[in-house]
Design a protein around this motif. Sequence first.
Motif, PDB file in Angstrom:
ATOM      1  N   ASN A   1      87.067 -62.603  66.860  1.00  0.00           N
ATOM      2  CA  ASN A   1      86.294 -63.573  66.088  1.00  0.00           C
ATOM      3  C   ASN A   1      86.500 -64.999  66.585  1.00  0.00           C
ATOM      4  O   ASN A   1      87.597 -65.368  66.994  1.00  0.00           O
ATOM      5  CB  ASN A   1      86.701 -63.510  64.612  1.00  0.00           C
ATOM      6  N   LEU A   2      85.421 -65.795  66.519  1.00  0.00           N
ATOM      7  CA  LEU A   2      85.512 -67.231  66.732  1.00  0.00           C
ATOM      8  C   LEU A   2      85.454 -67.880  65.352  1.00  0.00           C
ATOM      9  O   LEU A   2      84.497 -67.681  64.598  1.00  0.00           O
ATOM     10  CB  LEU A   2      84.371 -67.734  67.616  1.00  0.00           C
ATOM     11  N   ILE A   3      86.489 -68.648  65.036  1.00  0.00           N
ATOM     12  CA  ILE A   3      86.694 -69.130  63.671  1.00  0.00           C
ATOM     13  C   ILE A   3      86.577 -70.652  63.599  1.00  0.00           C
ATOM     14  O   ILE A   3      87.292 -71.375  64.299  1.00  0.00           O
ATOM     15  CB  ILE A   3      88.083 -68.700  63.160  1.00  0.00           C
ATOM     16  N   ALA A   4      85.684 -71.124  62.743  1.00  0.00           N
ATOM     17  CA  ALA A   4      85.577 -72.559  62.494  1.00  0.00           C
ATOM     18  C   ALA A   4      86.537 -72.939  61.369  1.00  0.00           C
ATOM     19  O   ALA A   4      86.875 -72.114  60.514  1.00  0.00           O
ATOM     20  CB  ALA A   4      84.148 -72.939  62.112  1.00  0.00           C
ATOM     21  N   THR A   5      86.992 -74.176  61.385  1.00  0.00           N
ATOM     22  CA  THR A   5      87.871 -74.673  60.332  1.00  0.00           C
ATOM     23  C   THR A   5      87.238 -75.897  59.679  1.00  0.00           C
ATOM     24  O   THR A   5      86.599 -76.709  60.343  1.00  0.00           O
ATOM     25  CB  THR A   5      89.254 -75.061  60.891  1.00  0.00           C
ATOM     26  N   MET A   6      87.426 -76.004  58.374  1.00  0.00           N
ATOM     27  CA  MET A   6      86.926 -77.166  57.637  1.00  0.00           C
ATOM     28  C   MET A   6      88.024 -77.628  56.682  1.00  0.00           C
ATOM     29  O   MET A   6      88.629 -76.815  55.995  1.00  0.00           O
ATOM     30  CB  MET A   6      85.651 -76.823  56.854  1.00  0.00           C
ATOM     31  N   TYR A   7      88.260 -78.933  56.666  1.00  0.00           N
ATOM     32  CA  TYR A   7      89.290 -79.515  55.807  1.00  0.00           C
ATOM     33  C   TYR A   7      88.599 -80.389  54.759  1.00  0.00           C
ATOM     34  O   TYR A   7      87.743 -81.215  55.090  1.00  0.00           O
ATOM     35  CB  TYR A   7      90.274 -80.337  56.635  1.00  0.00           C
ATOM     36  N   LEU A   8      88.970 -80.191  53.488  1.00  0.00           N
ATOM     37  CA  LEU A   8      88.309 -80.901  52.392  1.00  0.00           C
ATOM     38  C   LEU A   8      89.232 -81.921  51.741  1.00  0.00           C
ATOM     39  O   LEU A   8      90.385 -81.613  51.411  1.00  0.00           O
ATOM     40  CB  LEU A   8      87.843 -79.902  51.329  1.00  0.00           C
ATOM     41  N   LYS A   9      88.693 -83.120  51.591  1.00  0.00           N
ATOM     42  CA  LYS A   9      89.394 -84.189  50.883  1.00  0.00           C
ATOM     43  C   LYS A   9      88.397 -84.840  49.939  1.00  0.00           C
ATOM     44  O   LYS A   9      87.327 -85.301  50.370  1.00  0.00           O
ATOM     45  CB  LYS A   9      89.943 -85.215  51.884  1.00  0.00           C
ATOM     46  N   ASN A  10      88.699 -84.813  48.639  1.00  0.00           N
ATOM     47  CA  ASN A  10      87.792 -85.375  47.625  1.00  0.00           C
ATOM     48  C   ASN A  10      86.389 -84.776  47.728  1.00  0.00           C
ATOM     49  O   ASN A  10      85.391 -85.475  47.573  1.00  0.00           O
ATOM     50  CB  ASN A  10      87.727 -86.899  47.741  1.00  0.00           C
ATOM     51  N   GLY A  11      86.332 -83.482  48.014  1.00  0.00           N
ATOM     52  CA  GLY A  11      85.050 -82.778  48.059  1.00  0.00           C
ATOM     53  C   GLY A  11      84.265 -82.972  49.326  1.00  0.00           C
ATOM     54  O   GLY A  11      83.156 -82.453  49.449  1.00  0.00           O
ATOM     55  N   MET A  12      84.812 -83.696  50.300  1.00  0.00           N
ATOM     56  CA  MET A  12      84.102 -83.952  51.549  1.00  0.00           C
ATOM     57  C   MET A  12      84.871 -83.377  52.730  1.00  0.00           C
ATOM     58  O   MET A  12      86.096 -83.246  52.687  1.00  0.00           O
ATOM     59  CB  MET A  12      83.892 -85.466  51.731  1.00  0.00           C
ATOM     60  N   ALA A  13      84.131 -83.069  53.790  1.00  0.00           N
ATOM     61  CA  ALA A  13      84.761 -82.529  55.000  1.00  0.00           C
ATOM     62  C   ALA A  13      85.362 -83.661  55.815  1.00  0.00           C
ATOM     63  O   ALA A  13      84.695 -84.659  56.103  1.00  0.00           O
ATOM     64  CB  ALA A  13      83.725 -81.773  55.827  1.00  0.00           C
ATOM     65  N   VAL A  14      86.646 -83.497  56.181  1.00  0.00           N
ATOM     66  CA  VAL A  14      87.318 -84.486  57.025  1.00  0.00           C
ATOM     67  C   VAL A  14      87.726 -83.820  58.338  1.00  0.00           C
ATOM     68  O   VAL A  14      87.696 -82.596  58.474  1.00  0.00           O
ATOM     69  CB  VAL A  14      88.551 -85.097  56.316  1.00  0.00           C
ATOM     70  N   ILE A  15      88.094 -84.633  59.319  1.00  0.00           N
ATOM     71  CA  ILE A  15      88.309 -84.124  60.676  1.00  0.00           C
ATOM     72  C   ILE A  15      89.468 -83.141  60.767  1.00  0.00           C
ATOM     73  O   ILE A  15      89.361 -82.083  61.392  1.00  0.00           O
ATOM     74  CB  ILE A  15      88.501 -85.298  61.658  1.00  0.00           C
ATOM     75  N   SER A  16      90.604 -83.453  60.146  1.00  0.00           N
ATOM     76  CA  SER A  16      91.765 -82.562  60.235  1.00  0.00           C
ATOM     77  C   SER A  16      92.762 -82.910  59.137  1.00  0.00           C
ATOM     78  O   SER A  16      92.544 -83.850  58.358  1.00  0.00           O
ATOM     79  CB  SER A  16      92.437 -82.689  61.609  1.00  0.00           C
ATOM     80  N   ARG A  17      93.868 -82.190  59.110  1.00  0.00           N
ATOM     81  CA  ARG A  17      94.924 -82.498  58.143  1.00  0.00           C
ATOM     82  C   ARG A  17      95.471 -83.908  58.342  1.00  0.00           C
ATOM     83  O   ARG A  17      95.838 -84.591  57.391  1.00  0.00           O
ATOM     84  CB  ARG A  17      96.088 -81.510  58.309  1.00  0.00           C
ATOM     85  N   ASP A  18      95.523 -84.326  59.600  1.00  0.00           N
ATOM     86  CA  ASP A  18      96.140 -85.610  59.928  1.00  0.00           C
ATOM     87  C   ASP A  18      95.128 -86.744  60.092  1.00  0.00           C
ATOM     88  O   ASP A  18      95.512 -87.909  60.188  1.00  0.00           O
ATOM     89  CB  ASP A  18      96.949 -85.476  61.223  1.00  0.00           C
ATOM     90  N   ASN A  19      93.854 -86.394  60.142  1.00  0.00           N
ATOM     91  CA  ASN A  19      92.794 -87.394  60.307  1.00  0.00           C
ATOM     92  C   ASN A  19      91.786 -87.201  59.180  1.00  0.00           C
ATOM     93  O   ASN A  19      90.969 -86.282  59.216  1.00  0.00           O
ATOM     94  CB  ASN A  19      92.119 -87.235  61.668  1.00  0.00           C
TER      95      ASN A  19
END
Length: 426
Positions: free
Chosen positions: A5-23
Motif C-alpha cells: 500500500n501507498l499511504i498518505a498522512t494527514m495531521y489535524l490541528k484545530n480542525g485543519m490539515a497542517v504539514i506535519s507534527r513539527d510544522n
Amino acid sequence: MEYKNLIATMYLKNGMAVISRDNLEIAGDWKELAKFYNESGVDKLYVFDLSDSEMEHEINLHTIKQLCRIIEIPIYGGGAITQIEDIKKILYAGCKGAILSSSARDLIPLAQEADKRFGREKLLVSMETVDLIFKHGKEVKEHIHKLVVLNEDIVESLENITDMPFSVIISGYEKKRWIEILKKDCVTGIGGDYVSNRDTDLMKVKRFLSTEGIQTQKFQPSMEWAEFKLNAEGLIPVIVQDYQTCEVLMLAYMNEEAYHTTLALGKMTYYSRSRKELWIKGETSGHYQYVKSLTIDCDKDTILANVSQVGAACHTGNPTCFFQELVKKEYISRNPLKIFENIYNTIAARKHQPREGSYTNALFEEGLDEILKEIGREATEIVIAAKNPELEDVKYEISDFLYHMMVLMVEKGVTWEDIVEELCQR
C-alpha cells in the motif's frame, strides 16, 4: 497476491490539515486533499489528531468524520487516544481502525479492553522505538493487528524481533530505500510526505515499483486488448457513466494505446477520430474522469466505464453530453432514489416557498416539536399495522412515516446524501 500500500498522512490541528507534527503551517484545504487522495492512487490514509485540549479534540474528530464521508479509501485515525472512549469515537466516525501510540500510558490494558470490545483487526500501534516490542511483544501480538513505524531507522531491528506486519511512514522519496523497505515480507505499505504531496504522480510511482517486482494496487485487466471486437477503424466505443448516480455522461472511443494509457494513469483516455490523436479527458479543462471500473459487454465490442467526473463531462458545460431531449413520454418513475429525492425537493420547496393550505407548511409553521410528535405517531402506526395481516396497511403507514421523516430532514438540514454517506460507514 499481496499488494503493498501507498499511504498518505494527514495531521489535524484545530480542525485543519497542517504539514506535519513539527510544522503546524496549513497544508491546504483538507476537503480538496481528501478528493485528491480519493482519485490519485493513494491506498490508505492515516489521520493524526494533534489536539492538546478536549475542545480541540472534538473539533478534530468532527473533521475526521467529514473526511470519512468524502473519502472512499480506508482511513485510520490516531493521536489523542488515551482511553477506550477515544477509540470508540474514532471508529464511530467511520475510521477502519484506530492507531494507538506506543508511548501512551497503560497501553496494554487499553489494547486488551479495545480488543475485547471492537476486535483486534481494528487496532494499530505507532512506534518510533522497539521498546514496546521488547517489553510487551507477546501482549502486542495478541491484541494489536498491525504496527505503524514512524522512524525508518528501526525497520531492520523490528524485522528481527517480531513477525508482526507493519507499515512505514518515511520522509521523502529515495528509490533505493523505498524498494529495500517494500521488499521486506513484513512490510505492508509505505507512506509519508511524498505520498501525501499533491504534486506526486502516484500511478507513475506504482508503475516504477512494478518494474522492481513490487506489486501495488492498480488497474489489472482481466482481458487482453486482442480479445475485444473492434469496429472498422480499429476502435472500441466506450459508454461513460457517473459511478454514483449511473447517469450516462458521454460516448467516446479508444484505440489500444488509449486503453492502456487509461489503465496506467487511472484517468479516462480516448482516441479522437477527428484529430487522429490521443486525448486525456480533462487535460485542458481540468474536468478529469477518474476510473472506478471498466466492464466489457457480452459481445466484447463495447466498454462501460464507471467514472468519478470532475466538473462537467460535456464541452458545452452541461453535466452530461445527453441533454437535448428529442421525444419524451410521461411515466411514473419507480427508481427509489429519484422518488425520495423528488419528494424531498418538494418538501424543501414548501418550506422556502409556502403554499396556502399546505399540510407540509403547517408542520413547518408549528415547529420541530409538532414534527417529532407526528413521527412518533406514524412509528406507532407502523407497529400496529405490522401486527395485522393486511400488507397494504403496512405499506401505507411506512410511506406516511417516510414522508414525515423527510419533513424532519428538511427542518434539520439533513440530505439524502448525508444519510447514504452515513450508511456507507456502517
